[in-house]
Design a protein around this motif. Sequence first.
Motif: not given
Length: 268
Positions: A113-128
């Motif tokens: 549907q053309g919706c963008r995705l994002a992440i907002a997390s307190t974990t580390t970049a390596a874990n993500i």
Amino acid sequence: MATEALIFDVDGTLADTEEAHRVAFNLAFERHRLGWVWSRADYRQLLEVTGGKERIASYIDLLPTSAPERRRLMGLVPVLHADKTRFYTAVVQDGGVPLREGIARLIGEAQDQGCRLAIASTTTAANIHALLTATLGPRGLDLFAVIACGDQVRAKKPAPDIYKLALATLGLQPEQALALEDSVNGLRAATGAGLWTLVTPTFWTQGGDFAAAGLVLPHLGEPQAPLHGEPGCLLKTAGWLRFDELCALASPPPPLNAVQALYRGLPS
């Protein structure tokens, strides 16, 4: 207003990662011969503190030890957390942490549907990075327009900073995006940034006060594993939460004006 982005928490929301985190913490403690073992009950309580380093520090604060020893242990926190991250990412890279029900499907529907995705997390970049690559493939990171994580903000959840950062990077107002969370602290962070929020608790977070959520479901459901009682209880179109129904739930029709209300009450 149309939904232009979905903003996902990671731990507990994209995947039920907490058991893998708990085991990784214990392996780090064992490596440093500290004699600490976090049980499932211990860890469930410790999750009230957001952030891995902060979680270790809060645990040390409660230990019955001398001030010099407490200072020594506090100095170990960055090393312990780095070791824990290595243990955790190894488990994830081996495929030990799958996505939760419906997550991959919802991501695909949103993209269609053309919706963008994002992440907002307190974990580390390596874990993500480890989780997205292991579960969504080598281009998993590319699916997300914005990844706000870890130490990019001064105050972690329940402060709204990480969600405000994600929105600012997306260039969106809160009413143009939705948040997906699993915990009370995450819900407080998302709603504090003005976001309508869907909560899907896990064992680690169930029983919390989710009254501020726009919708609470045990998980997103799948066609082959529909949610109990759905459609008909909270959902109208299917036994699993579809992207279009999620958007509709987050954008209810405006209230009737006086004339509309008058005609609504007339017999057809």
